[in-house]
Design an enzyme around this catalytic site. Structure first.
Site, PDB file in Angstrom:
ATOM      1  N   LEU A   1      -4.217 -10.913  -3.181  1.00 16.01           N
ATOM      2  CA  LEU A   1      -5.678 -10.830  -3.179  1.00 16.01           C
ATOM      3  C   LEU A   1      -6.187  -9.746  -2.232  1.00 16.01           C
ATOM      4  CD1 LEU A   1      -6.664 -14.576  -3.476  1.00 16.01           C
ATOM      5  CD2 LEU A   1      -6.747 -12.806  -5.222  1.00 16.01           C
TER       6      LEU A   1
ATOM      7  N   ILE B   1       1.727 -15.579  -0.160  1.00 14.43           N
ATOM      8  CA  ILE B   1       2.047 -14.614  -1.212  1.00 14.43           C
ATOM      9  C   ILE B   1       0.796 -14.288  -2.012  1.00 14.43           C
ATOM     10  CG2 ILE B   1       3.321 -14.292  -3.376  1.00 14.43           C
ATOM     11  CD1 ILE B   1       5.612 -15.905  -2.073  1.00 14.43           C
ATOM     12  N   ASP B   2       0.011 -15.314  -2.358  1.00 14.19           N
ATOM     13  CA  ASP B   2      -1.224 -15.073  -3.094  1.00 14.19           C
ATOM     14  C   ASP B   2      -2.240 -14.318  -2.242  1.00 14.19           C
ATOM     15  OD1 ASP B   2      -0.565 -16.029  -5.551  1.00 14.19           O
ATOM     16  OD2 ASP B   2      -1.354 -18.041  -5.213  1.00 14.19           O
ATOM     17  N   ALA B   3      -2.254 -14.585  -0.941  1.00 14.71           N
ATOM     18  CA  ALA B   3      -3.194 -13.869  -0.070  1.00 14.71           C
ATOM     19  C   ALA B   3      -2.864 -12.381  -0.034  1.00 14.71           C
ATOM     20  CB  ALA B   3      -3.161 -14.464   1.333  1.00 14.71           C
TER      21      ALA B   3
ATOM     22  N   ALA C   1       3.444 -20.015  -0.650  1.00 16.99           N
ATOM     23  CA  ALA C   1       2.750 -19.645  -1.890  1.00 16.99           C
ATOM     24  C   ALA C   1       1.349 -19.127  -1.576  1.00 16.99           C
ATOM     25  CB  ALA C   1       2.687 -20.838  -2.831  1.00 16.99           C
TER      26      ALA C   1
END
Length: 99
Positions: free
Chosen positions: A70, A65-67, A62
């Site tokens: 961003l 994926i968020d990195a 997770a």
């Protein structure tokens, strides 16, 4: 006036590209985390003894994926604030004015 029109065109296309980068990146991150969360719940229901191992890996993925999302936001903000495409328009205009 032609120079202003070219600058406005580059800025408008940049704004459209920024919206696509951020919007599609957010959509992909949401779908990816949703699918991963559902598979985690399925695996936890089948083998409850593996929940601690799976939970750690799920949170790691997770974060990755968020990195990725961003990084796309940072790239979009770079183009919004310091657009390198405008320097190409300005240099082309200065060479055209010189001839």
């Amino acid at each position: 006036m032609e120079l202003i029109a070219h600058i406005a065109q580059v800025q408008s296309f940049t704004a459209i590209a920024l919206g696509l980068i951020i919007g599609l990146g957010a959509l992909g991150a949401c779908i990816g985390i949703g699918v991963m969360g559902s598979k985690f719940l399925e695996a936890a229901a089948r083998q409850p003894e593996l929940v601690p191992l799976l939970q750690g890996r799920m949170f790691l993925l997770a974060g990755l994926i968020d990195a990725a999302f961003l990084i796309g936001v940072a790239l979009a903000m770079y183009f919004a604030v310091a657009n390198p495409l405008l320097s190409n328009v300005m240099s082309a205009a200065s060479t055209a004015a010189g001839h």
